[in-house]
Design a protein around this motif. Structure first.
Motif, PDB file in Angstrom:
ATOM      1  N   ARG A 135      -3.631  -9.515  -0.071  1.00  0.00           N
ATOM      2  CA  ARG A 135      -3.511  -9.262   1.356  1.00  0.00           C
ATOM      3  C   ARG A 135      -3.543 -10.603   2.068  1.00  0.00           C
ATOM      4  NH1 ARG A 135      -9.529  -7.258   3.405  1.00  0.00           N
ATOM      5  NH2 ARG A 135     -10.636  -9.195   2.853  1.00  0.00           N
ATOM      6  N   GLU A 136      -3.342 -10.591   3.367  1.00  0.00           N
ATOM      7  CA  GLU A 136      -3.458 -11.817   4.157  1.00  0.00           C
ATOM      8  C   GLU A 136      -4.930 -12.082   4.458  1.00  0.00           C
ATOM      9  OE1 GLU A 136      -1.926 -13.848   8.366  1.00  0.00           O
ATOM     10  OE2 GLU A 136      -1.030 -11.970   7.627  1.00  0.00           O
ATOM     11  N   GLY A 137      -5.383 -13.280   4.144  1.00  0.00           N
ATOM     12  CA  GLY A 137      -6.765 -13.646   4.364  1.00  0.00           C
ATOM     13  C   GLY A 137      -6.945 -14.507   5.604  1.00  0.00           C
ATOM     14  N   GLY A 154      -4.262 -17.255   7.580  1.00  0.00           N
ATOM     15  CA  GLY A 154      -2.954 -17.008   6.987  1.00  0.00           C
ATOM     16  C   GLY A 154      -2.897 -17.170   5.483  1.00  0.00           C
ATOM     17  N   ALA A 155      -4.042 -17.336   4.817  1.00  0.00           N
ATOM     18  CA  ALA A 155      -4.044 -17.497   3.357  1.00  0.00           C
ATOM     19  C   ALA A 155      -3.635 -16.189   2.679  1.00  0.00           C
ATOM     20  CB  ALA A 155      -5.424 -17.921   2.876  1.00  0.00           C
ATOM     21  N   VAL A 156      -3.181 -16.296   1.447  1.00  0.00           N
ATOM     22  CA  VAL A 156      -2.915 -15.120   0.617  1.00  0.00           C
ATOM     23  C   VAL A 156      -4.131 -14.907  -0.279  1.00  0.00           C
ATOM     24  CG1 VAL A 156      -1.444 -14.110  -1.160  1.00  0.00           C
ATOM     25  CG2 VAL A 156      -0.425 -15.457   0.684  1.00  0.00           C
ATOM     26  N   GLU A 157      -4.832 -13.810  -0.058  1.00  0.00           N
ATOM     27  CA  GLU A 157      -6.073 -13.526  -0.764  1.00  0.00           C
ATOM     28  C   GLU A 157      -5.792 -12.538  -1.897  1.00  0.00           C
ATOM     29  OE1 GLU A 157      -9.936 -13.209   1.479  1.00  0.00           O
ATOM     30  OE2 GLU A 157      -9.804 -11.162   0.707  1.00  0.00           O
ATOM     31  N   MET A 163      -9.641 -14.648  -4.942  1.00  0.00           N
ATOM     32  CA  MET A 163      -9.074 -16.001  -4.876  1.00  0.00           C
ATOM     33  C   MET A 163      -8.255 -16.167  -3.604  1.00  0.00           C
ATOM     34  SD  MET A 163      -7.864 -15.867  -8.867  1.00  0.00           S
ATOM     35  CE  MET A 163      -7.832 -14.075  -8.877  1.00  0.00           C
ATOM     36  N   SER A 164      -8.393 -17.289  -2.956  1.00  0.00           N
ATOM     37  CA  SER A 164      -7.673 -17.568  -1.706  1.00  0.00           C
ATOM     38  C   SER A 164      -6.680 -18.705  -1.930  1.00  0.00           C
ATOM     39  CB  SER A 164      -8.658 -17.943  -0.589  1.00  0.00           C
ATOM     40  OG  SER A 164      -7.963 -18.234   0.611  1.00  0.00           O
ATOM     41  N   TRP A 165      -5.396 -18.381  -1.786  1.00  0.00           N
ATOM     42  CA  TRP A 165      -4.344 -19.393  -1.879  1.00  0.00           C
ATOM     43  C   TRP A 165      -4.067 -19.872  -0.454  1.00  0.00           C
ATOM     44  CZ3 TRP A 165      -2.872 -21.087  -6.614  1.00  0.00           C
ATOM     45  CH2 TRP A 165      -3.279 -20.318  -7.701  1.00  0.00           C
ATOM     46  N   ASP A 166      -4.690 -21.018  -0.127  1.00  0.00           N
ATOM     47  CA  ASP A 166      -4.785 -21.464   1.260  1.00  0.00           C
ATOM     48  C   ASP A 166      -3.533 -22.191   1.722  1.00  0.00           C
ATOM     49  OD1 ASP A 166      -7.500 -20.559   1.563  1.00  0.00           O
ATOM     50  OD2 ASP A 166      -8.107 -22.268   0.334  1.00  0.00           O
TER      51      ASP A 166
END
Length: 362
Positions: free
Chosen positions: A237-239, A242-245, A280-283
């Motif tokens: 989802r969006e974290g 705007g990160a992809v969590e 995990m957060s892809w920032d």
């Protein structure tokens, strides 16, 4: 037709003689009467339609039922899995997990694992091998990432779970180099945890490497074969900012035996079952200090059975020689294969004041 008949036909055609009504013969009138009295296709005089025999199925069905009951009575274990048993050894592999299960897998026959069949009598017998058991959803543009970037983030998230829980060198207690390479080196609290957890000093609850990595003492336990069964999936989802969590919820089943124990058919095999949930957060590098191809850890939880009940040592410690002595009236019992419930954040080792938890099956 002769020339004379042809000329006569032409003359009569011109004169209109063929259009005159023709009186039907007596035979034609008789055939017409029969057709009117008995409608339907007439039966040819050389045709034959065999009569349909009476059905005699009662004795046949009863005979089949008797044979089936006799087979179940004589060979119950050989028939397990023929009719869709959820975890039968001979059953077909399960489809990938696409949503959270609604209930635990069905009961299994009481079959002891062996060196030749380490997953016998376990729902994991139908699970996929290794990273193939971690389902990856379809990628869609989310947050700061386009579709291709989300797909890459999902693949790297699965790679992290594989590097932390499936790498044979890590399972032998070596440093999880590949998994660490996917972690954001600028996340200070995680880097401090790694430094303390992987040092030579004894592990502590706050710095236990098992919270992220699967490890066994090579002098105590060894993996049976080279297959680890897994089941789980990734979601995203969006974290924040705007990160992809990405959330990974995966159960690992490790069949192990004593490193220096009996290698014969009676060797003891224990299945250490570990469920991990890692967020995990892809920032977005425009918002967070990070490095390309790395992610930040948001949270990580562990639920474990048959991996030790004492204080943290940094390694799973299967209870060899005690499987027949476990108390049946333990206050806290868990089904390690039940993925329908939230993960137990007590690390699966003990409950407050109640001692070690007992697995209802392994």
């Amino acid at each position: 037709m002769s020339d004379e008949e042809w000329e006569r036909f032409l003359r009569e055609s011109v004169a209109g003689a063929p259009g005159a009504p023709v009186e039907p013969s007596a035979r034609a009138r008789e055939v017409g009467r029969r057709l009117r009295e008995r409608p339907g296709q007439p039966e040819g005089w050389r045709s034959y339609s065999p009569g349909r025999p009476r059905r005699k199925t009662g004795w046949y069905v009863a005979g089949l039922a008797a044979v089936a009951l006799l087979a179940v009575a004589l060979f119950p274990q050989q028939l397990v899995g023929w009719f869709g048993d959820e975890g039968g050894q001979d059953g077909k592999p399960l489809a990938a997990e696409s949503a959270s299960p609604r209930q635990a897998p069905g009961a299994e026959p009481a079959l002891r694992p062996t060196l030749a069949e380490p997953f016998r009598g376990s729902p994991a017998a139908r699970w996929a091998d290794g990273a193939a058991g971690v389902a990856v959803p379809e990628a869609k543009a989310t947050g700061w990432m386009d579709t291709a970037q989300v797909e890459q983030a999902l693949q790297q998230s699965r790679e992290f779970m594989a590097a932390a829980g499936l790498d044979s060198r890590v399972l032998r207690g070596e440093r999880p180099t590949q998994a660490i390479a996917l972690l954001n080196p600028h996340q200070k609290d995680v880097q401090e945890y790694l430094r303390r957890a992987l040092s030579s000093t004894a592990a502590t609850p706050e710095a236990d490497p098992l919270r992220l990595f699967s490890r066994f003492r090579p002098e105590q336990a060894r993996l049976v074969g080279d297959v680890v069964k897994t089941r789980g999936r990734l979601t995203y989802r969006e974290g924040k900012r705007g990160a992809v969590e990405v959330t990974a919820d995966v159960t690992f089943v490790y069949p192990v035996t004593q490193a220096s124990g009996n290698a014969g058919p009676d060797a003891e095999v224990i299945r250490t079952i570990v469920r991990r949930k890692v967020v995990m957060s892809w920032d977005n590098p425009a918002e967070v200090i990070t490095e390309p191809g790395t992610m930040s850890l948001v949270s990580y939880a562990l639920d474990m059975t048959n991996g030790g009940c004492s204080g943290p040592t940094g390694y799973f410690e299967p209870p060899f020689g005690t499987t027949e002595k476990q108390s049946a009236d333990t206050a806290h019992q868990v089904d390690p294969y039940d993925r329908s419930k939230p993960i137990d954040t007590s690390d699966g080792t003990a409950t407050a004041g109640n001692g070690c938890a007992t697995a209802t099956r392994s």
